[in-house]
Scaffold this motif. Structure first.
Motif, PDB file in Angstrom:
ATOM      1  N   ALA A  86       2.920  41.346  11.511  1.00 14.18           N
ATOM      2  CA  ALA A  86       3.470  40.105  10.950  1.00 14.18           C
ATOM      3  C   ALA A  86       4.991  40.188  10.883  1.00 14.18           C
ATOM      4  CB  ALA A  86       2.884  39.827   9.564  1.00 14.18           C
ATOM      5  N   VAL A  87       5.509  41.330  10.459  1.00 12.12           N
ATOM      6  CA  VAL A  87       6.960  41.516  10.384  1.00 12.12           C
ATOM      7  C   VAL A  87       7.575  41.461  11.787  1.00 12.12           C
ATOM      8  CG1 VAL A  87       8.792  43.167   9.799  1.00 12.12           C
ATOM      9  CG2 VAL A  87       6.896  42.779   8.207  1.00 12.12           C
ATOM     10  N   VAL A  88       6.947  42.123  12.755  1.00 18.82           N
ATOM     11  CA  VAL A  88       7.435  42.094  14.136  1.00 18.82           C
ATOM     12  C   VAL A  88       7.374  40.662  14.683  1.00 18.82           C
ATOM     13  CG1 VAL A  88       6.948  42.855  16.510  1.00 18.82           C
ATOM     14  CG2 VAL A  88       6.918  44.498  14.639  1.00 18.82           C
ATOM     15  N   GLY A  89       6.277  39.957  14.416  1.00 20.48           N
ATOM     16  CA  GLY A  89       6.140  38.576  14.868  1.00 20.48           C
ATOM     17  C   GLY A  89       7.207  37.670  14.278  1.00 20.48           C
ATOM     18  N   LEU A  90       7.507  37.864  13.017  1.00 18.78           N
ATOM     19  CA  LEU A  90       8.560  37.091  12.362  1.00 18.78           C
ATOM     20  C   LEU A  90       9.921  37.415  12.977  1.00 18.78           C
ATOM     21  CD1 LEU A  90       9.508  35.223  10.011  1.00 18.78           C
ATOM     22  CD2 LEU A  90       9.692  37.300   8.639  1.00 18.78           C
ATOM     23  N   ALA A  91      10.223  38.700  13.090  1.00 17.41           N
ATOM     24  CA  ALA A  91      11.534  39.120  13.601  1.00 17.41           C
ATOM     25  C   ALA A  91      11.740  38.702  15.055  1.00 17.41           C
ATOM     26  CB  ALA A  91      11.692  40.629  13.450  1.00 17.41           C
ATOM     27  N   ALA A  92      10.737  38.914  15.884  1.00 18.75           N
ATOM     28  CA  ALA A  92      10.881  38.621  17.314  1.00 18.75           C
ATOM     29  C   ALA A  92      11.056  37.131  17.577  1.00 18.75           C
ATOM     30  CB  ALA A  92       9.673  39.155  18.085  1.00 18.75           C
ATOM     31  N   THR A  93      10.234  36.316  16.950  1.00 16.84           N
ATOM     32  CA  THR A  93      10.339  34.881  17.209  1.00 16.84           C
ATOM     33  C   THR A  93      11.605  34.295  16.610  1.00 16.84           C
ATOM     34  OG1 THR A  93       8.942  34.391  15.291  1.00 16.84           O
ATOM     35  CG2 THR A  93       7.847  34.517  17.434  1.00 16.84           C
ATOM     36  N   TRP A  94      11.946  34.707  15.411  1.00 15.56           N
ATOM     37  CA  TRP A  94      13.121  34.124  14.782  1.00 15.56           C
ATOM     38  C   TRP A  94      14.428  34.675  15.321  1.00 15.56           C
ATOM     39  CZ3 TRP A  94      14.054  29.762  12.347  1.00 15.56           C
ATOM     40  CH2 TRP A  94      12.934  28.978  12.110  1.00 15.56           C
ATOM     41  N   TYR A  95      14.405  35.811  15.971  1.00 17.84           N
ATOM     42  CA  TYR A  95      15.593  36.290  16.679  1.00 17.84           C
ATOM     43  C   TYR A  95      15.975  35.268  17.758  1.00 17.84           C
ATOM     44  CZ  TYR A  95      18.415  38.905  20.018  1.00 17.84           C
ATOM     45  OH  TYR A  95      19.408  39.283  20.882  1.00 17.84           O
ATOM     46  N   PHE A  96      14.978  34.871  18.562  1.00 19.46           N
ATOM     47  CA  PHE A  96      15.252  33.909  19.626  1.00 19.46           C
ATOM     48  C   PHE A  96      15.513  32.505  19.084  1.00 19.46           C
ATOM     49  CE2 PHE A  96      13.035  37.312  21.899  1.00 19.46           C
ATOM     50  CZ  PHE A  96      14.022  37.601  22.829  1.00 19.46           C
ATOM     51  N   ASN A  97      14.841  32.132  18.010  1.00 17.87           N
ATOM     52  CA  ASN A  97      15.126  30.835  17.386  1.00 17.87           C
ATOM     53  C   ASN A  97      16.564  30.785  16.878  1.00 17.87           C
ATOM     54  OD1 ASN A  97      12.515  30.030  17.864  1.00 17.87           O
ATOM     55  ND2 ASN A  97      11.814  30.355  15.776  1.00 17.87           N
ATOM     56  N   THR A  98      16.999  31.868  16.266  1.00 18.79           N
ATOM     57  CA  THR A  98      18.377  31.931  15.770  1.00 18.79           C
ATOM     58  C   THR A  98      19.376  31.816  16.915  1.00 18.79           C
ATOM     59  OG1 THR A  98      17.666  33.270  13.894  1.00 18.79           O
ATOM     60  CG2 THR A  98      20.016  33.327  14.437  1.00 18.79           C
ATOM     61  N   LEU A  99      19.113  32.519  18.016  1.00 20.01           N
ATOM     62  CA  LEU A  99      19.991  32.411  19.187  1.00 20.01           C
ATOM     63  C   LEU A  99      20.044  30.974  19.695  1.00 20.01           C
ATOM     64  CD1 LEU A  99      19.156  35.647  21.208  1.00 20.01           C
ATOM     65  CD2 LEU A  99      21.174  35.185  19.798  1.00 20.01           C
ATOM     66  N   PHE A 100      18.892  30.308  19.719  1.00 25.22           N
ATOM     67  CA  PHE A 100      18.841  28.905  20.144  1.00 25.22           C
ATOM     68  C   PHE A 100      19.752  28.052  19.257  1.00 25.22           C
ATOM     69  CE2 PHE A 100      16.970  24.696  19.366  1.00 25.22           C
ATOM     70  CZ  PHE A 100      17.107  24.136  20.636  1.00 25.22           C
ATOM     71  N   TYR A 101      19.626  28.210  17.947  1.00 27.91           N
ATOM     72  CA  TYR A 101      20.417  27.391  17.032  1.00 27.91           C
ATOM     73  C   TYR A 101      21.898  27.764  17.034  1.00 27.91           C
ATOM     74  CZ  TYR A 101      16.151  25.288  15.437  1.00 27.91           C
ATOM     75  OH  TYR A 101      14.976  24.588  15.399  1.00 27.91           O
ATOM     76  N   MET A 102      22.212  28.998  17.378  1.00 27.69           N
ATOM     77  CA  MET A 102      23.614  29.419  17.423  1.00 27.69           C
ATOM     78  C   MET A 102      24.319  28.957  18.697  1.00 27.69           C
ATOM     79  SD  MET A 102      23.383  33.297  15.850  1.00 27.69           S
ATOM     80  CE  MET A 102      24.981  33.735  16.476  1.00 27.69           C
ATOM     81  N   TYR A 103      23.600  28.942  19.826  1.00 25.99           N
ATOM     82  CA  TYR A 103      24.260  28.752  21.115  1.00 25.99           C
ATOM     83  C   TYR A 103      23.899  27.477  21.865  1.00 25.99           C
ATOM     84  CZ  TYR A 103      25.626  33.550  20.268  1.00 25.99           C
ATOM     85  OH  TYR A 103      26.140  34.678  19.709  1.00 25.99           O
ATOM     86  N   SER A 104      22.988  26.685  21.339  1.00 24.23           N
ATOM     87  CA  SER A 104      22.637  25.436  22.010  1.00 24.23           C
ATOM     88  C   SER A 104      23.484  24.296  21.468  1.00 24.23           C
ATOM     89  CB  SER A 104      21.160  25.104  21.791  1.00 24.23           C
ATOM     90  OG  SER A 104      20.352  26.033  22.459  1.00 24.23           O
ATOM     91  N   GLU A 105      23.848  23.405  22.375  1.00 27.04           N
ATOM     92  CA  GLU A 105      24.597  22.230  21.939  1.00 27.04           C
ATOM     93  C   GLU A 105      23.684  21.256  21.203  1.00 27.04           C
ATOM     94  OE1 GLU A 105      26.914  20.442  25.035  1.00 27.04           O
ATOM     95  OE2 GLU A 105      27.585  22.393  25.753  1.00 27.04           O
ATOM     96  N   ASP A 106      22.464  21.102  21.703  1.00 28.72           N
ATOM     97  CA  ASP A 106      21.481  20.214  21.070  1.00 28.72           C
ATOM     98  C   ASP A 106      20.428  21.082  20.393  1.00 28.72           C
ATOM     99  OD1 ASP A 106      19.590  18.379  20.287  1.00 28.72           O
ATOM    100  OD2 ASP A 106      19.223  17.564  22.295  1.00 28.72           O
ATOM    101  N   THR A 107      20.521  21.197  19.075  1.00 26.61           N
ATOM    102  CA  THR A 107      19.598  22.063  18.338  1.00 26.61           C
ATOM    103  C   THR A 107      18.454  21.279  17.686  1.00 26.61           C
ATOM    104  OG1 THR A 107      20.995  21.926  16.375  1.00 26.61           O
ATOM    105  CG2 THR A 107      21.364  23.801  17.860  1.00 26.61           C
ATOM    106  N   SER A 108      18.196  20.090  18.185  1.00 26.93           N
ATOM    107  CA  SER A 108      17.110  19.282  17.613  1.00 26.93           C
ATOM    108  C   SER A 108      15.755  19.887  17.970  1.00 26.93           C
ATOM    109  CB  SER A 108      17.183  17.848  18.129  1.00 26.93           C
ATOM    110  OG  SER A 108      16.882  17.815  19.514  1.00 26.93           O
ATOM    111  N   ILE A 109      14.773  19.603  17.132  1.00 28.26           N
ATOM    112  CA  ILE A 109      13.412  20.086  17.402  1.00 28.26           C
ATOM    113  C   ILE A 109      12.881  19.476  18.692  1.00 28.26           C
ATOM    114  CG2 ILE A 109      12.206  18.367  15.999  1.00 28.26           C
ATOM    115  CD1 ILE A 109      11.237  22.061  16.271  1.00 28.26           C
ATOM    116  N   GLY A 110      13.284  18.247  18.977  1.00 26.30           N
ATOM    117  CA  GLY A 110      12.873  17.602  20.221  1.00 26.30           C
ATOM    118  C   GLY A 110      13.369  18.361  21.441  1.00 26.30           C
ATOM    119  N   ASN A 111      14.631  18.795  21.402  1.00 23.64           N
ATOM    120  CA  ASN A 111      15.180  19.587  22.506  1.00 23.64           C
ATOM    121  C   ASN A 111      14.495  20.944  22.593  1.00 23.64           C
ATOM    122  OD1 ASN A 111      17.038  20.149  24.683  1.00 23.64           O
ATOM    123  ND2 ASN A 111      18.162  21.437  23.244  1.00 23.64           N
TER     124      ASN A 111
END
Length: 121
Positions: A19-44
């Protein structure tokens, strides 16, 4: 109230670690998405999961796994009379199935062990 001994079994530790690995792995990439994407909407975010054939394949695979998990979760949690089982439904969508599935399995194991101890007394 029945005291569980040992505090955590080996399989519970495995599920909790996953569960900890699943949380860390998925949210690592989610965080990168929100940090580096111009459009951070859920739709995008959702639109980007269908940009390539491999991404579409993985999305379809995870969607079927998620629905299967939720159907089984409801059935199993009610059968075991687990409390607060419904919290795993929003966790699946708000965090990740890679987190909610092993976390549910952790709590399921604990409930099964507690039920066995109660029956033995």
């Amino acid at each position: 109230m029945t005291k569980l001994k040992p505090r955590f079994t080996k399989i519970e530790v495995v599920f909790l670690a996953l569960a900890v690995v699943g949380l860390a792995a998925t949210w690592y990439f989610n965080t990168l998405f929100y940090m580096y994407s111009e459009d951070t909407s859920i739709g995008n975010f959702i639109a980007l999961t269908g940009t390539t054939l491999p991404a579409k394949s993985i999305s379809a695979d995870i969607s079927v796994v998620a629905v299967t998990f939720l159907v089984w979760l409801i059935y199993e949690a009610r059968k075991l009379k687990m409390s607060h089982w419904w919290l795993f439904i929003p966790l699946t969508f708000l965090i990740a199935i890679a987190f909610s599935l092993p976390l549910f399995l952790f709590f399921r194991e604990r409930k099964i062990r507690k039920n066995k101890l109660t029956l033995q007394q």
